[in-house]
Design a protein around this motif. Structure first.
Motif, PDB file in Angstrom:
ATOM      1  N   ILE A  29       0.751  -1.623  -0.203  1.00  0.00           N
ATOM      2  CA  ILE A  29       0.181  -0.203  -0.296  1.00  0.00           C
ATOM      3  C   ILE A  29       1.110   1.394  -0.147  1.00  0.00           C
ATOM      4  CG2 ILE A  29      -1.541   1.263   1.318  1.00  0.00           C
ATOM      5  CD1 ILE A  29      -2.485  -1.550   3.070  1.00  0.00           C
ATOM      6  N   GLN A  30       0.815   2.121  -1.233  1.00  0.00           N
ATOM      7  CA  GLN A  30       1.059   3.183  -0.995  1.00  0.00           C
ATOM      8  C   GLN A  30       0.174   4.743  -0.602  1.00  0.00           C
ATOM      9  OE1 GLN A  30       3.208   4.481  -4.446  1.00  0.00           O
ATOM     10  NE2 GLN A  30       4.265   6.224  -3.709  1.00  0.00           N
ATOM     11  N   ILE A  31      -0.122   5.580   0.541  1.00  0.00           N
ATOM     12  CA  ILE A  31      -1.260   6.385   0.626  1.00  0.00           C
ATOM     13  C   ILE A  31      -0.616   7.794  -0.321  1.00  0.00           C
ATOM     14  CG2 ILE A  31      -2.727   7.877   2.103  1.00  0.00           C
ATOM     15  CD1 ILE A  31      -1.647   5.437   4.107  1.00  0.00           C
ATOM     16  N   VAL A  32      -1.270   7.816  -1.213  1.00  0.00           N
ATOM     17  CA  VAL A  32      -0.463   9.342  -2.339  1.00  0.00           C
ATOM     18  C   VAL A  32      -1.878  10.566  -1.964  1.00  0.00           C
ATOM     19  CG1 VAL A  32       0.763   7.139  -3.930  1.00  0.00           C
ATOM     20  CG2 VAL A  32      -1.987   8.042  -4.000  1.00  0.00           C
ATOM     21  N   ALA A  33      -2.622  10.219  -1.320  1.00  0.00           N
ATOM     22  CA  ALA A  33      -3.194  11.452  -1.356  1.00  0.00           C
ATOM     23  C   ALA A  33      -4.491  11.587   0.087  1.00  0.00           C
ATOM     24  CB  ALA A  33      -4.102  12.035  -2.785  1.00  0.00           C
ATOM     25  N   VAL A  34      -5.080  12.593   0.615  1.00  0.00           N
ATOM     26  CA  VAL A  34      -6.231  12.590   0.965  1.00  0.00           C
ATOM     27  C   VAL A  34      -6.966  13.566   0.702  1.00  0.00           C
ATOM     28  CG1 VAL A  34      -4.446  11.669   3.275  1.00  0.00           C
ATOM     29  CG2 VAL A  34      -5.071  13.932   3.128  1.00  0.00           C
ATOM     30  N   CYS A  35      -8.007  13.733   1.545  1.00  0.00           N
ATOM     31  CA  CYS A  35      -8.968  15.140   1.405  1.00  0.00           C
ATOM     32  C   CYS A  35      -9.935  14.697   2.404  1.00  0.00           C
ATOM     33  CB  CYS A  35      -9.782  14.895  -0.331  1.00  0.00           C
ATOM     34  SG  CYS A  35     -11.513  13.603  -0.088  1.00  0.00           S
ATOM     35  N   ASP A  36     -10.441  16.233   2.663  1.00  0.00           N
ATOM     36  CA  ASP A  36     -11.178  16.232   3.819  1.00  0.00           C
ATOM     37  C   ASP A  36     -11.639  17.645   3.337  1.00  0.00           C
ATOM     38  OD1 ASP A  36     -11.722  15.182   6.751  1.00  0.00           O
ATOM     39  OD2 ASP A  36     -12.300  17.582   6.485  1.00  0.00           O
ATOM     40  N   THR A  37     -13.054  18.434   4.159  1.00  0.00           N
ATOM     41  CA  THR A  37     -13.779  19.748   4.127  1.00  0.00           C
ATOM     42  C   THR A  37     -12.650  20.354   4.387  1.00  0.00           C
ATOM     43  OG1 THR A  37     -15.611  19.061   5.438  1.00  0.00           O
ATOM     44  CG2 THR A  37     -15.605  18.630   2.811  1.00  0.00           C
ATOM     45  N   VAL A  38     -12.063  19.804   5.511  1.00  0.00           N
ATOM     46  CA  VAL A  38     -11.564  20.546   7.193  1.00  0.00           C
ATOM     47  C   VAL A  38      -9.841  20.927   6.672  1.00  0.00           C
ATOM     48  CG1 VAL A  38     -11.007  21.356   9.405  1.00  0.00           C
ATOM     49  CG2 VAL A  38     -13.522  20.084   8.924  1.00  0.00           C
ATOM     50  N   PRO A  39      -9.559  22.244   5.806  1.00  0.00           N
ATOM     51  CA  PRO A  39      -7.872  21.776   5.747  1.00  0.00           C
ATOM     52  C   PRO A  39      -6.647  21.755   6.838  1.00  0.00           C
ATOM     53  CG  PRO A  39      -8.950  23.982   5.166  1.00  0.00           C
ATOM     54  CD  PRO A  39     -10.410  23.325   5.997  1.00  0.00           C
ATOM     55  N   GLU A  40      -7.293  21.756   8.093  1.00  0.00           N
ATOM     56  CA  GLU A  40      -6.493  21.691   9.008  1.00  0.00           C
ATOM     57  C   GLU A  40      -6.615  19.949   9.571  1.00  0.00           C
ATOM     58  OE1 GLU A  40      -8.312  25.806   9.298  1.00  0.00           O
ATOM     59  OE2 GLU A  40      -9.177  23.786   9.181  1.00  0.00           O
ATOM     60  N   HIS A  41      -7.676  19.942   9.290  1.00  0.00           N
ATOM     61  CA  HIS A  41      -7.603  18.174   9.057  1.00  0.00           C
ATOM     62  C   HIS A  41      -6.580  17.662   8.400  1.00  0.00           C
ATOM     63  CE1 HIS A  41     -11.483  17.920  11.387  1.00  0.00           C
ATOM     64  NE2 HIS A  41     -10.476  18.512  12.368  1.00  0.00           N
ATOM     65  N   VAL A  42      -6.253  17.650   6.827  1.00  0.00           N
ATOM     66  CA  VAL A  42      -5.480  17.438   6.544  1.00  0.00           C
ATOM     67  C   VAL A  42      -4.285  17.839   6.285  1.00  0.00           C
ATOM     68  CG1 VAL A  42      -4.896  17.514   3.574  1.00  0.00           C
ATOM     69  CG2 VAL A  42      -7.238  17.644   4.288  1.00  0.00           C
ATOM     70  N   GLN A  43      -4.131  18.796   6.804  1.00  0.00           N
ATOM     71  CA  GLN A  43      -2.306  19.185   7.318  1.00  0.00           C
ATOM     72  C   GLN A  43      -2.038  18.696   8.158  1.00  0.00           C
ATOM     73  OE1 GLN A  43      -2.664  23.296   7.943  1.00  0.00           O
ATOM     74  NE2 GLN A  43      -3.861  23.766   5.795  1.00  0.00           N
ATOM     75  N   GLU A  44      -2.887  18.571   8.943  1.00  0.00           N
ATOM     76  CA  GLU A  44      -2.363  17.454  10.028  1.00  0.00           C
ATOM     77  C   GLU A  44      -2.049  16.069   9.780  1.00  0.00           C
ATOM     78  OE1 GLU A  44      -5.293  17.172  13.170  1.00  0.00           O
ATOM     79  OE2 GLU A  44      -5.743  19.606  14.130  1.00  0.00           O
ATOM     80  N   ILE A  45      -2.713  15.003   9.232  1.00  0.00           N
ATOM     81  CA  ILE A  45      -2.553  14.553   8.324  1.00  0.00           C
ATOM     82  C   ILE A  45      -1.449  13.980   7.876  1.00  0.00           C
ATOM     83  CG2 ILE A  45      -3.471  12.618   7.025  1.00  0.00           C
ATOM     84  CD1 ILE A  45      -4.761  11.959   9.880  1.00  0.00           C
ATOM     85  N   GLN A  46      -1.592  15.178   6.816  1.00  0.00           N
ATOM     86  CA  GLN A  46      -0.351  14.814   6.263  1.00  0.00           C
ATOM     87  C   GLN A  46       1.004  15.307   6.968  1.00  0.00           C
ATOM     88  OE1 GLN A  46      -1.772  18.485   2.946  1.00  0.00           O
ATOM     89  NE2 GLN A  46      -0.337  16.886   1.846  1.00  0.00           N
ATOM     90  N   GLN A  47       1.106  15.733   7.943  1.00  0.00           N
ATOM     91  CA  GLN A  47       2.328  15.894   8.838  1.00  0.00           C
ATOM     92  C   GLN A  47       2.382  15.069   9.465  1.00  0.00           C
ATOM     93  OE1 GLN A  47       1.603  19.475  10.862  1.00  0.00           O
ATOM     94  NE2 GLN A  47       1.806  20.730   8.688  1.00  0.00           N
ATOM     95  N   GLN A  48       1.523  14.338   9.855  1.00  0.00           N
ATOM     96  CA  GLN A  48       2.009  13.128  10.761  1.00  0.00           C
ATOM     97  C   GLN A  48       2.031  11.885   9.772  1.00  0.00           C
ATOM     98  OE1 GLN A  48      -1.479  12.173  13.452  1.00  0.00           O
ATOM     99  NE2 GLN A  48      -0.377  10.492  13.566  1.00  0.00           N
ATOM    100  N   TYR A  49       1.941  11.392   9.044  1.00  0.00           N
ATOM    101  CA  TYR A  49       1.983  10.720   7.818  1.00  0.00           C
ATOM    102  C   TYR A  49       2.605  10.511   6.805  1.00  0.00           C
ATOM    103  CZ  TYR A  49      -1.677   8.597  11.249  1.00  0.00           C
ATOM    104  OH  TYR A  49      -1.918   8.021  12.401  1.00  0.00           O
ATOM    105  N   GLY A  50       2.974  11.776   6.304  1.00  0.00           N
ATOM    106  CA  GLY A  50       4.056  11.739   5.251  1.00  0.00           C
ATOM    107  C   GLY A  50       3.352  12.155   4.103  1.00  0.00           C
ATOM    108  N   VAL A  51       2.094  12.578   4.044  1.00  0.00           N
ATOM    109  CA  VAL A  51       1.200  11.918   2.446  1.00  0.00           C
ATOM    110  C   VAL A  51       1.300  13.057   1.905  1.00  0.00           C
ATOM    111  CG1 VAL A  51      -1.502  12.201   1.671  1.00  0.00           C
ATOM    112  CG2 VAL A  51      -0.327  10.734   4.291  1.00  0.00           C
ATOM    113  N   PRO A  52       2.005  12.871   0.458  1.00  0.00           N
ATOM    114  CA  PRO A  52       2.328  13.983  -0.310  1.00  0.00           C
ATOM    115  C   PRO A  52       1.352  14.841  -1.010  1.00  0.00           C
ATOM    116  CG  PRO A  52       2.493  11.435  -1.451  1.00  0.00           C
ATOM    117  CD  PRO A  52       2.083  11.378  -0.193  1.00  0.00           C
ATOM    118  N   GLN A  53       0.540  14.328  -1.076  1.00  0.00           N
ATOM    119  CA  GLN A  53      -0.889  15.495  -1.440  1.00  0.00           C
ATOM    120  C   GLN A  53      -2.321  15.382  -1.207  1.00  0.00           C
ATOM    121  OE1 GLN A  53      -1.199  13.373  -5.851  1.00  0.00           O
ATOM    122  NE2 GLN A  53      -1.202  15.417  -6.162  1.00  0.00           N
ATOM    123  N   GLY A  54      -2.548  16.971  -0.684  1.00  0.00           N
ATOM    124  CA  GLY A  54      -3.604  16.665   0.483  1.00  0.00           C
ATOM    125  C   GLY A  54      -4.736  18.163  -0.297  1.00  0.00           C
TER     126      GLY A  54
END
Length: 335
Positions: A29-54
């Motif tokens: 599994i390669q997690i390449v992207a996340v989305c959420d209507t709350v930008p802060e949630h996207v930023q937190e996940i990207q920082q914590q798990y290193g997801v390249p695209q939000g």
């Protein structure tokens, strides 16, 4: 082993279990992207798990990133629209439970994915996190004979917050969906009748029910009694399978076998390898079933079509409580 590119829809609390489940398996599994209507949630996940695209919307993620499978962690009441959008984009889907708020919505999503030629599976992770799969194997081997009855209690003091406490369906939608699926999974059988009564305790802040008492008759004769409480000061979760020749007792931690010669101490005992902090592993197993089905062009054991019969029990419980009458099924499909 093929590696799949995964996108996660929804970055709320439940999504973190999925990240914890998938990150240890980069070969699969390669997690390449996340989305959420709350930008802060996207930023937190990207920082914590290193997801390249939000992204801030599902549509933006479909257009702006390359991926194969969506893991849907949104609240249940918006899931139908999300699944419709993903299916139209040709994406395979792994969705959190409860799969849908109603049997009608679940049937719609199954039909939509079938018409779009995409695969749909549901994260019924308690098949492993709770020792249902272990019990299924023992029952299939005839270890306790025919299962005459299942007695299940799930008692806890649980105060949720956010969108959950605003929903008209509460305790059963949160926990009952696990137990209904587990009963089906252990028995390899479908319900014929169900009766349900609901109540709401003032001890818990919520719109929906906190207490439920349910009886289910299965087609091969197993009688199931299930009690749920979100207002109990004392936690207790236990499942007792009473067979012709023995009894299995399940908790989160273990499974024990008793018989007539071993009534006070178990004849055999097994630890549950997916208990406690190993819970994310159960979600990985569920997603991997979908990925394997994609590779083999097969239907996974946790498919949306299979889960229709679990949602039918959940929906039927609410319908029985509302009408104060039993609900009947034919081969797991509500009549």
């Amino acid at each position: 082993m093929k590696q799949f590119r995964i996108a996660i829809v929804g970055c709320g609390n439940i999504s973190r279990m999925h990240f914890d489940a998938y990150v240890p398996h980069p070969d699969r599994i390669q997690i390449v992207a996340v989305c959420d209507t709350v930008p802060e949630h996207v930023q937190e996940i990207q920082q914590q798990y290193g997801v390249p695209q939000g992204f801030s919307s599902l549509e933006e993620m479909i257009q702006g990133a390359a991926w194969d499978v969506a893991v849907v962690c949104t609240p249940t009441h918006v899931r139908k629209q999300v699944v419709d959008t993903l299916a139209a984009a040709g994406k395979h889907i792994f969705v959190e439970k409860p799969f849908a708020d109603s049997y009608q919505d679940a049937q719609h999503m199954v039909d939509t994915c079938q018409q779009a030629h995409v695969k749909l599976a549901v994260n019924q992770n308690f098949r492993y996190h709770y020792p249902f799969e272990m019990a299924r194997q023992q029952v299939a081997q005839g270890k306790i004979g025919h299962v005459a009855a299942i007695v299940h209690q799930d008692l806890m003091l649980r105060q949720d917050a956010g969108w959950r406490i605003q929903q008209p369906r509460h305790a059963l939608a949160i926990m009952g969906i696990h137990w209904f699926d587990g009963f089906r999974w252990i028995l390899g059988d479908e319900a014929t009748t169900l009766t349900c009564a609901l109540n709401t305790s003032k001890a818990i802040q919520c719109t929906g029910e906190t207490e439920a008492a349910i009886t289910i008759q299965f087609s091969r004769g197993t009688l199931t009694s299930y009690v749920e409480s979100f207002s109990s000061p004392r936690d207790r979760t236990e499942t007792i399978l009473i067979g012709d020749t023995g009894e299995l007792v399940l908790t989160y931690e273990q499974m024990q076998l008793f018989d007539r010669d071993h009534r006070k101490t178990p004849r055999e005992q097994w630890e549950n390898p997916y208990r406690g902090t190993n819970k994310p592993v159960a979600s990985f197993l569920g997603l991997d079933q979908l990925l394997t089905a994609i590779e083999q062009d097969a239907e996974p054991a946790n498919s949306g079509r299979d889960n229709l019969k679990t949602v039918a029990l959940l929906d039927g419980a609410y319908r029985s409580a509302e009408t104060q009458h039993p609900v009947t099924f034919r081969e797991g499909t509500p009549l």
